[in-house]
Design a protein around this motif. Structure first.
Motif, PDB file in Angstrom:
ATOM      1  N   ARG A   1       0.805  -1.216   0.000  1.00 46.42           N
ATOM      2  CA  ARG A   1       0.000   0.000   0.000  1.00 46.42           C
ATOM      3  C   ARG A   1       0.843   1.274   0.000  1.00 46.42           C
ATOM      4  NH1 ARG A   1      -5.493  -0.919   3.670  1.00 46.42           N
ATOM      5  NH2 ARG A   1      -6.512  -2.316   2.162  1.00 46.42           N
ATOM      6  N   ALA A   2       2.142   1.126   0.156  1.00 49.36           N
ATOM      7  CA  ALA A   2       3.024   2.297   0.093  1.00 49.36           C
ATOM      8  C   ALA A   2       3.006   2.933  -1.294  1.00 49.36           C
ATOM      9  CB  ALA A   2       4.447   1.902   0.476  1.00 49.36           C
ATOM     10  N   ARG A   3       2.538   2.171  -2.296  1.00 50.22           N
ATOM     11  CA  ARG A   3       2.428   2.767  -3.631  1.00 50.22           C
ATOM     12  C   ARG A   3       1.439   3.927  -3.642  1.00 50.22           C
ATOM     13  NH1 ARG A   3      -0.999  -1.510  -3.675  1.00 50.22           N
ATOM     14  NH2 ARG A   3      -3.055  -1.183  -4.641  1.00 50.22           N
ATOM     15  N   LEU A   4       0.550   3.998  -2.618  1.00 49.16           N
ATOM     16  CA  LEU A   4      -0.422   5.080  -2.523  1.00 49.16           C
ATOM     17  C   LEU A   4       0.182   6.362  -1.966  1.00 49.16           C
ATOM     18  CD1 LEU A   4      -3.402   3.083  -0.935  1.00 49.16           C
ATOM     19  CD2 LEU A   4      -3.147   3.738  -3.337  1.00 49.16           C
ATOM     20  N   LEU A   5       1.393   6.310  -1.448  1.00 55.03           N
ATOM     21  CA  LEU A   5       1.957   7.460  -0.744  1.00 55.03           C
ATOM     22  C   LEU A   5       2.066   8.720  -1.609  1.00 55.03           C
ATOM     23  CD1 LEU A   5       4.659   5.796   1.552  1.00 55.03           C
ATOM     24  CD2 LEU A   5       2.497   6.879   2.223  1.00 55.03           C
TER      25      LEU A   5
ATOM     26  N   LYS B   1       4.539  15.927  -4.347  1.00 58.29           N
ATOM     27  CA  LYS B   1       4.898  14.508  -4.401  1.00 58.29           C
ATOM     28  C   LYS B   1       6.408  14.357  -4.223  1.00 58.29           C
ATOM     29  CE  LYS B   1       1.226  12.879  -7.508  1.00 58.29           C
ATOM     30  NZ  LYS B   1       0.943  12.204  -8.796  1.00 58.29           N
ATOM     31  N   PRO B   2       6.834  13.443  -3.370  1.00 60.11           N
ATOM     32  CA  PRO B   2       8.273  13.264  -3.178  1.00 60.11           C
ATOM     33  C   PRO B   2       8.965  12.806  -4.454  1.00 60.11           C
ATOM     34  CG  PRO B   2       7.016  12.211  -1.415  1.00 60.11           C
ATOM     35  CD  PRO B   2       6.034  12.588  -2.482  1.00 60.11           C
ATOM     36  N   ASP B   3      10.183  13.270  -4.639  1.00 59.17           N
ATOM     37  CA  ASP B   3      11.017  12.803  -5.741  1.00 59.17           C
ATOM     38  C   ASP B   3      11.429  11.368  -5.428  1.00 59.17           C
ATOM     39  OD1 ASP B   3      13.012  12.201  -7.554  1.00 59.17           O
ATOM     40  OD2 ASP B   3      14.115  14.071  -7.277  1.00 59.17           O
ATOM     41  N   PRO B   4      11.111  10.415  -6.293  1.00 56.29           N
ATOM     42  CA  PRO B   4      11.460   9.009  -6.008  1.00 56.29           C
ATOM     43  C   PRO B   4      12.948   8.793  -5.766  1.00 56.29           C
ATOM     44  CG  PRO B   4       9.973   9.157  -7.888  1.00 56.29           C
ATOM     45  CD  PRO B   4      10.410  10.550  -7.583  1.00 56.29           C
ATOM     46  N   ASN B   5      13.774   9.642  -6.372  1.00 54.68           N
ATOM     47  CA  ASN B   5      15.227   9.454  -6.283  1.00 54.68           C
ATOM     48  C   ASN B   5      15.883  10.275  -5.182  1.00 54.68           C
ATOM     49  OD1 ASN B   5      15.264   7.711  -8.604  1.00 54.68           O
ATOM     50  ND2 ASN B   5      14.969   9.545  -9.867  1.00 54.68           N
ATOM     51  N   ALA B   6      15.065  10.952  -4.364  1.00 51.01           N
ATOM     52  CA  ALA B   6      15.592  11.767  -3.267  1.00 51.01           C
ATOM     53  C   ALA B   6      14.979  11.295  -1.952  1.00 51.01           C
ATOM     54  CB  ALA B   6      15.271  13.238  -3.496  1.00 51.01           C
TER      55      ALA B   6
ATOM     56  N   PHE C   1       4.782   7.964   8.238  1.00 50.21           N
ATOM     57  CA  PHE C   1       4.002   7.288   7.213  1.00 50.21           C
ATOM     58  C   PHE C   1       4.023   5.770   7.383  1.00 50.21           C
ATOM     59  CE2 PHE C   1       4.258  11.435   5.163  1.00 50.21           C
ATOM     60  CZ  PHE C   1       2.934  11.580   4.785  1.00 50.21           C
ATOM     61  N   GLU C   2       5.041   5.237   8.005  1.00 54.42           N
ATOM     62  CA  GLU C   2       5.003   3.830   8.375  1.00 54.42           C
ATOM     63  C   GLU C   2       3.883   3.575   9.378  1.00 54.42           C
ATOM     64  OE1 GLU C   2       8.980   3.199   9.736  1.00 54.42           O
ATOM     65  OE2 GLU C   2       9.679   2.378   7.814  1.00 54.42           O
ATOM     66  N   ARG C   3       3.737   4.471  10.344  1.00 53.72           N
ATOM     67  CA  ARG C   3       2.643   4.355  11.313  1.00 53.72           C
ATOM     68  C   ARG C   3       1.295   4.505  10.623  1.00 53.72           C
ATOM     69  NH1 ARG C   3       3.248   8.600  15.838  1.00 53.72           N
ATOM     70  NH2 ARG C   3       1.344   7.545  16.535  1.00 53.72           N
ATOM     71  N   PHE C   4       1.215   5.430   9.669  1.00 49.65           N
ATOM     72  CA  PHE C   4      -0.029   5.659   8.934  1.00 49.65           C
ATOM     73  C   PHE C   4      -0.450   4.389   8.196  1.00 49.65           C
ATOM     74  CE2 PHE C   4      -2.304   6.895   5.082  1.00 49.65           C
ATOM     75  CZ  PHE C   4      -3.284   7.739   5.570  1.00 49.65           C
ATOM     76  N   LEU C   5       0.484   3.775   7.487  1.00 46.74           N
ATOM     77  CA  LEU C   5       0.180   2.557   6.741  1.00 46.74           C
ATOM     78  C   LEU C   5      -0.193   1.417   7.682  1.00 46.74           C
ATOM     79  CD1 LEU C   5       3.074   2.747   4.119  1.00 46.74           C
ATOM     80  CD2 LEU C   5       0.645   3.144   3.671  1.00 46.74           C
ATOM     81  N   GLU C   6       0.493   1.314   8.799  1.00 46.16           N
ATOM     82  CA  GLU C   6       0.193   0.254   9.755  1.00 46.16           C
ATOM     83  C   GLU C   6      -1.170   0.470  10.413  1.00 46.16           C
ATOM     84  OE1 GLU C   6       2.010  -1.667  13.909  1.00 46.16           O
ATOM     85  OE2 GLU C   6       2.995   0.035  12.938  1.00 46.16           O
ATOM     86  N   ALA C   7      -1.472   1.739  10.753  1.00 49.19           N
ATOM     87  CA  ALA C   7      -2.727   2.036  11.441  1.00 49.19           C
ATOM     88  C   ALA C   7      -3.937   1.695  10.580  1.00 49.19           C
ATOM     89  CB  ALA C   7      -2.759   3.505  11.849  1.00 49.19           C
ATOM     90  N   TRP C   8      -3.828   1.897   9.264  1.00 45.60           N
ATOM     91  CA  TRP C   8      -4.948   1.661   8.371  1.00 45.60           C
ATOM     92  C   TRP C   8      -4.849   0.323   7.648  1.00 45.60           C
ATOM     93  CZ3 TRP C   8      -9.307   4.281   8.560  1.00 45.60           C
ATOM     94  CH2 TRP C   8      -9.282   5.561   9.140  1.00 45.60           C
ATOM     95  N   ALA C   9      -3.967  -0.566   8.127  1.00 45.46           N
ATOM     96  CA  ALA C   9      -3.752  -1.842   7.444  1.00 45.46           C
ATOM     97  C   ALA C   9      -4.996  -2.716   7.426  1.00 45.46           C
ATOM     98  CB  ALA C   9      -2.592  -2.588   8.095  1.00 45.46           C
ATOM     99  N   MET C  10      -5.851  -2.601   8.458  1.00 45.08           N
ATOM    100  CA  MET C  10      -7.031  -3.466   8.535  1.00 45.08           C
ATOM    101  C   MET C  10      -8.191  -2.954   7.684  1.00 45.08           C
ATOM    102  SD  MET C  10      -7.113  -4.653  12.538  1.00 45.08           S
ATOM    103  CE  MET C  10      -8.466  -5.786  12.168  1.00 45.08           C
TER     104      MET C  10
END
Length: 407
Positions: free
Chosen positions: A102-106, A117-122, A132-141
């Motif tokens: 789901r990190a592809r949604l970031l 949008k973050p630069d993929p190479n930076a 954002f790790e916490r965000f993805l984990e919190a909404w994992a269910m």
């Protein structure tokens, strides 16, 4: 000890060439320490200079203003309640690859949050990765991936409204009067006491937001847990089965003649009327256990628990606005099923309440037949008026004028 930055690191944070940092240092807008390093406030200063250049102010004018003491970037660290930690050791693309599918949604989440949008190479900051790790984990269910986008949109809308309104208010009340005196030549420089006051208000905002959001979360958690536990006990025969909730009521309150008010009395009078409507609508909805769904320029939409409370809210709000001399307040009320999503409300109940408000006269509250049947006549009475043909509804709609019951 506060972290310091090299010129190259300041440039990375400000996303500009390092030469820009050296230029600002050479003309005295940035002051490094004895080791040639800068505080994070330098990043804000560089961003402000870049913004000035983007408005077509030439570099030569900035250099002259700096030389004559007309332009200073002092104490910028005091304006920054949040200072990020170091940049991550990996690129954003590498972070995405390690954070799950789901990190592809970031990138879309950043966009919804109103951030580039973050630069993929930076890299992004390490503390942002952790967030954002916490965000993805919190909404994992959440089974629906769109829930992550919706969560980001809700957070962005509330935060943007709170911080933007807060900054506009402090600019109006604190900074603008001094700025006007400075522009008129009554002051040689921006007053230090105003700068200090502005800084205090700026730095207070995140703390107030954190405290108040915690209180709101506490209220919602308690009510949600109690409601769920009550229903659970009922399924085990340990509590009465709760009555099914009544359908909610939707209230539209509008101000007639808003355009004429603006033309005759000026924009400021219209702003005063709209601000008063917002304040009273929010207060009435909160007092009666409902909420202000949205403002509609010269109108407001409220969601109340049931028909009786909806009628009370509409009547109180129209009466209050009328007593303040607002331009012809009027309201429409309808009760029925709605679709609620991300704090907004949709459906035919909403559409009919809006159309009823459209045909209400000055100072008038009109209600549908569904409202009359559900609300009763303890506090309010209902006078049948002529059925109305409303846009979007093929058949005439029975309508009732709300009146105060009793002596």
């Amino acid at each position: 000890m506060a972290r310091t930055y090299t010129a190259a690191e300041v440039a990375d944070e400000a996303t500009c060439p390092e030469e820009r940092v050296h230029w600002m240092t050479s003309i005295g807008l940035l002051t490094p320490d004895e080791n040639g390093r800068f505080t994070f406030g330098a990043v804000l200063s560089v961003k402000m200079a870049i913004a000035l250049l983007a408005t077509s102010v030439p570099a030569e004018s900035i250099e002259r203003a700096a030389a004559e003491g007309l332009l200073k970037f002092q104490r910028t660290d005091e304006y920054l309640p949040y200072q990020p930690g170091p940049l991550s050791s990996r690129t954003f693309a590498e972070f995405q690859a390690s954070a799950g599918p789901r990190a592809r949604l970031l990138p879309a989440i950043f966009e919804v949050l109103g951030l580039p949008k973050p630069d993929p190479n930076a890299p992004i900051h390490a503390d942002e990765e952790a967030l954002f790790e916490r965000f993805l984990e919190a909404w994992a269910m959440a089974p629906d991936e769109d829930a992550l986008i919706r969560a980001a949109r809700l957070m962005a809308a509330g935060t943007r409204a709170a911080t933007g309104g807060w900054m506009d208010l402090q600019d109006e009340q604190v900074a603008e009067p001094a700025r006007e005196r400075l522009l008129r030549g009554e002051l040689e420089e921006f007053p230090d006491d105003v700068r200090v006051g502005f800084t205090k208000v700026t730095r207070l905002a995140p703390d107030m937001f954190l405290w108040l959001s915690a209180r709101y979360l506490e209220q919602r958690s308690v009510s949600g847990i109690v409601e769920g536990f009550e229903r659970y006990l009922a399924t085990r025969g340990l509590a009465p089965i709760p009555e099914p909730p009544s359908p909610p009521a939707i209230v539209f309150v509008d101000l007639s003649g808003f355009t004429r008010l603006t033309r005759e009395r000026g924009d400021e009078s219209a702003v005063v009327a709209a601000t008063s409507l917002q304040r009273h609508a929010d207060a009435v909805a909160t007092r009666l256990g409902g909420r202000l769904v949205k403002l509609l320029g010269d109108g407001a939409m409220l969601r109340l628990a049931d028909a009786a409370v909806g009628v009370e809210a509409a009547f109180d709000l129209v009466s209050t606005m009328s007593s303040e001399g607002a331009p012809s307040p009027h309201a429409g009320v309808h009760s029925g099923p709605v679709i609620e999503r991300d704090l907004d409300v949709f459906g035919q109940t909403v559409n009919l309440a809006s159309r009823i408000a459209d045909v209400a006269g000055p100072g008038e509250v009109l209600a549908s037949e569904a409202v009359v049947e559900a609300a009763g006549k303890v506090i309010f009475g209902f006078e049948r008026i002529q059925d109305a043909r409303l846009q979007g509804f093929p058949d005439p709609i029975p309508l009732y004028r709300v009146v105060r019951a009793g002596p």
